[in-house]
Design an enzyme around this catalytic site. Structure first.
Site: not given
Length: 151
Positions: A13, A76, A111-112, A114-117
């Site tokens: 990115l 969050k 990929r907002i 969608c990784g750790l979240d």
């Protein structure tokens, strides 16, 4: 024809051209201590500027980096919490309002959410496309591939 274009590329990115604004997800506590948020914090800094904006979940904290904006989608409350699709939708909508007001037409994002979240990329992608479908925006999503050549 609205002028909305969407594409996904494999790569880093942060190799995107400087005329692209960027976004990623953060918590309201702005710790940015894991995942891609660390890279955003390291590259763009200005933590105090973000903290002063006092953005709550569902909003967007904004930095100006030369000719582009860096959007910190507050999805969050705490860095150890998990976002909801509703808060992500709200943050994306807030970002869209700013983009329209400032004539931002190019946006790059990971990929907002969608990784750790742990949100589902298919659902997030659908939401992103739905929010921006009527705008003249060129949206590029970077799928992170460790060691990938620059696009």
């Amino acid at each position: 024809m609205s002028g909305f274009t969407y594409k996904e590329v494999n790569g880093d990115l942060f190799s995107v051209k400087a005329d692209y604004s960027m976004c990623h997800c953060v918590a309201a506590d702005l710790r940015m201590g894991k995942g891609i948020a660390i890279k955003f914090r390291t590259k763009f800094g200005q933590l105090l500027t973000l903290q002063r904006q006092n953005v709550q979940p569902g909003g967007v904290a904004i930095l100006k980096d030369k000719e582009r904006f860096v959007y910190n989608l507050v999805t969050k409350q705490t860095s150890w919490g998990k976002p909801t699709y509703q808060l992500l939708h709200s943050s994306l909508s807030a970002m869209r309002q700013h983009m329209i007001a400032h004539n931002v037409q190019k946006l790059a994002m990971p990929r907002i959410g969608c990784g750790l979240d742990g949100l589902s990329w298919n659902k997030v992608k659908e939401m992103v496309c739905e929010i921006f479908q009527s705008d003249a925006i060129e949206l590029v999503v970077y799928n992170y591939v460790p060691g990938a050549a620059k696009q």
